[in-house]
Design a protein around this motif. Structure first.
Motif, PDB file in Angstrom:
ATOM      1  N   PRO A 119      83.693  52.758  15.634  1.00  0.00           N
ATOM      2  CA  PRO A 119      83.079  52.785  14.542  1.00  0.00           C
ATOM      3  C   PRO A 119      82.490  51.497  14.247  1.00  0.00           C
ATOM      4  O   PRO A 119      82.317  49.988  15.186  1.00  0.00           O
ATOM      5  N   VAL A 120      81.234  51.534  14.204  1.00  0.00           N
ATOM      6  CA  VAL A 120      79.954  49.946  14.181  1.00  0.00           C
ATOM      7  C   VAL A 120      80.149  49.082  12.842  1.00  0.00           C
ATOM      8  O   VAL A 120      79.770  49.631  11.725  1.00  0.00           O
ATOM      9  N   ASP A 121      80.401  48.382  13.307  1.00  0.00           N
ATOM     10  CA  ASP A 121      80.752  46.984  13.151  1.00  0.00           C
ATOM     11  C   ASP A 121      80.302  45.937  12.643  1.00  0.00           C
ATOM     12  O   ASP A 121      79.251  45.320  13.545  1.00  0.00           O
ATOM     13  N   HIS A 122      79.112  46.183  11.250  1.00  0.00           N
ATOM     14  CA  HIS A 122      78.356  45.772  11.381  1.00  0.00           C
ATOM     15  C   HIS A 122      78.391  43.546  11.540  1.00  0.00           C
ATOM     16  O   HIS A 122      77.638  43.065  11.455  1.00  0.00           O
ATOM     17  N   ASP A 123      79.502  43.612  10.499  1.00  0.00           N
ATOM     18  CA  ASP A 123      79.946  42.066  10.566  1.00  0.00           C
ATOM     19  C   ASP A 123      80.169  41.409  11.944  1.00  0.00           C
ATOM     20  O   ASP A 123      80.070  40.580  12.198  1.00  0.00           O
ATOM     21  N   ARG A 124      80.004  42.005  12.516  1.00  0.00           N
ATOM     22  CA  ARG A 124      80.972  41.757  14.832  1.00  0.00           C
ATOM     23  C   ARG A 124      79.217  41.466  15.029  1.00  0.00           C
ATOM     24  O   ARG A 124      79.147  40.670  16.083  1.00  0.00           O
ATOM     25  N   LEU A 125      79.269  41.775  14.774  1.00  0.00           N
ATOM     26  CA  LEU A 125      77.210  42.402  15.345  1.00  0.00           C
ATOM     27  C   LEU A 125      76.266  41.025  15.291  1.00  0.00           C
ATOM     28  O   LEU A 125      75.708  40.534  16.101  1.00  0.00           O
ATOM     29  N   SER A 126      77.336  40.400  14.208  1.00  0.00           N
ATOM     30  CA  SER A 126      76.783  38.557  13.640  1.00  0.00           C
ATOM     31  C   SER A 126      77.629  37.984  14.620  1.00  0.00           C
ATOM     32  O   SER A 126      76.749  36.566  14.353  1.00  0.00           O
ATOM     33  N   HIS A 127      78.491  38.210  15.102  1.00  0.00           N
ATOM     34  CA  HIS A 127      79.394  37.406  16.131  1.00  0.00           C
ATOM     35  C   HIS A 127      79.664  37.356  17.360  1.00  0.00           C
ATOM     36  O   HIS A 127      80.810  37.384  17.594  1.00  0.00           O
ATOM     37  N   GLY A 128      78.152  37.722  17.907  1.00  0.00           N
ATOM     38  CA  GLY A 128      79.193  37.721  19.490  1.00  0.00           C
ATOM     39  C   GLY A 128      79.436  38.948  19.506  1.00  0.00           C
ATOM     40  O   GLY A 128      80.657  38.560  21.143  1.00  0.00           O
ATOM     41  N   TRP A 129      79.721  39.883  19.396  1.00  0.00           N
ATOM     42  CA  TRP A 129      80.692  41.591  19.599  1.00  0.00           C
ATOM     43  C   TRP A 129      80.720  41.809  20.781  1.00  0.00           C
ATOM     44  O   TRP A 129      81.618  42.083  22.145  1.00  0.00           O
ATOM     45  N   LEU A 130      79.520  41.847  21.260  1.00  0.00           N
ATOM     46  CA  LEU A 130      79.216  43.210  22.588  1.00  0.00           C
ATOM     47  C   LEU A 130      78.102  41.155  23.779  1.00  0.00           C
ATOM     48  O   LEU A 130      78.097  40.247  23.508  1.00  0.00           O
ATOM     49  N   ALA A 131      78.852  42.023  24.851  1.00  0.00           N
ATOM     50  CA  ALA A 131      78.035  40.964  26.208  1.00  0.00           C
ATOM     51  C   ALA A 131      76.248  41.122  25.793  1.00  0.00           C
ATOM     52  O   ALA A 131      75.818  42.029  25.163  1.00  0.00           O
ATOM     53  N   PHE A 132      75.773  40.228  26.703  1.00  0.00           N
ATOM     54  CA  PHE A 132      74.883  39.964  26.963  1.00  0.00           C
ATOM     55  C   PHE A 132      74.050  39.543  25.393  1.00  0.00           C
ATOM     56  O   PHE A 132      74.590  39.179  24.732  1.00  0.00           O
ATOM     57  N   ASP A 133      72.687  40.819  25.315  1.00  0.00           N
ATOM     58  CA  ASP A 133      72.402  40.433  24.413  1.00  0.00           C
ATOM     59  C   ASP A 133      71.730  41.615  23.889  1.00  0.00           C
ATOM     60  O   ASP A 133      71.619  41.919  22.414  1.00  0.00           O
ATOM     61  N   HIS A 134      73.639  42.218  23.412  1.00  0.00           N
ATOM     62  CA  HIS A 134      73.327  43.569  23.414  1.00  0.00           C
ATOM     63  C   HIS A 134      73.435  43.521  21.681  1.00  0.00           C
ATOM     64  O   HIS A 134      73.617  44.538  21.287  1.00  0.00           O
ATOM     65  N   ASP A 135      73.840  42.642  20.852  1.00  0.00           N
ATOM     66  CA  ASP A 135      73.819  42.940  19.667  1.00  0.00           C
ATOM     67  C   ASP A 135      73.117  42.958  18.742  1.00  0.00           C
ATOM     68  O   ASP A 135      72.671  43.433  17.869  1.00  0.00           O
ATOM     69  N   ILE A 136      71.949  42.284  18.928  1.00  0.00           N
ATOM     70  CA  ILE A 136      70.499  42.544  18.949  1.00  0.00           C
ATOM     71  C   ILE A 136      69.663  43.418  19.157  1.00  0.00           C
ATOM     72  O   ILE A 136      69.971  44.202  18.608  1.00  0.00           O
ATOM     73  N   ILE A 137      70.142  44.678  20.976  1.00  0.00           N
ATOM     74  CA  ILE A 137      69.978  45.705  21.030  1.00  0.00           C
ATOM     75  C   ILE A 137      70.579  46.620  20.059  1.00  0.00           C
ATOM     76  O   ILE A 137      69.667  47.272  19.368  1.00  0.00           O
TER      77      ILE A 137
END
Length: 234
Positions: A119-137
């Protein structure tokens, strides 16, 4: 030399979205090798010599998850080339947004240890959830999808070939993260020329009244647009 051109390797990263159990979900892999071994990331990989970008996107989706990218809505989002974004050197990534209805469970392959829907976790997207710069992507891909739901029939890409207005409304609610009034939504959708077309058939649920089935029409732009409530314009 100060004006020496940078030689980039070109990669493809895929933000694959679907609706699962009424929630917007994104396809993630657990990286099976460095860099970021063990971290979750978007699926993707490097473009091979003589390979078209779209072909790379389809191949990587198949190799890393077992999904057939030819059956998905697929579009480029933008290119990312910030220095230092990849520990392996100068890597420019062309990001794709991919959408399809009710996608199956993926199967990991190549350098992916595991592939799964999250599930898309909008809170975790602001705290380095994914590797590389994939949170931004992923954030950019999500905003692309949200915006295109306003002015294009993209929402139908989340639906089966035939669908009810209620199922279409559920797409808007999942992607926009809002609740929409059913009657108002029905009036707006059916009032947009070429958005949806009645099939003449109905779906009989276990309980409740039968619901009319629709399919996507021939419109490429929605007029009037389906504006997001959080914009204060609906």
């Amino acid at each position: 030399m100060p004006h020496q051109p940078t030689a980039f390797r070109i990669a493809i990263d895929l933000a694959v979205l679907t609706i699962r159990d009424g929630h917007l979900a994104v396809l993630l892999i657990e990286r099976g090798q460095p860099p970021f071994e063990g971290r979750v990331a978007l699926p993707g990989g490097f473009v091979r010599a003589g390979e078209d970008l779209d072909d790379t996107a389809v191949r990587e989706l198949s190799e890393e998850t077992g999904l057939d990218g030819r059956t998905l809505h697929l579009e480029q989002v933008r290119t990312y080339a910030t220095p230092g974004r990849d520990p392996r050197g100068a890597v420019a990534s062309v990001a794709y947004l991919a959408i399809a209805p009710d996608l199956p469970m993926p199967m990991a392959g190549t350098d992916a240890a595991r592939a799964r829907w999250e599930p898309v976790d909008h809170d975790r997207l602001s705290h380095g959830w994914l590797a590389f710069d994939h949170d931004i992507i992923l954030r950019d891909a999500l905003e692309r999808a949200r915006a295109k739901l306003e002015y294009s029939p993209l929402a139908t890409a989340f639906c089966a070939e035939t669908f009810t207005i209620g199922e279409l409304r559920a797409v808007y609610e999942a992607v926009w993260q809002v609740r929409l009034d059913p009657r108002n939504f029905h009036r707006k959708v059916t009032g947009v020329s070429g958005f949806v077309v009645p099939t003449g058939a109905q779906r009989n649920p276990p309980t409740g009244r039968p619901a009319a089935l629709y399919r996507r029409g021939n419109a490429t732009l929605l007029h009037p647009a389906m504006l997001r409530p959080d914009n204060g314009r609906q």
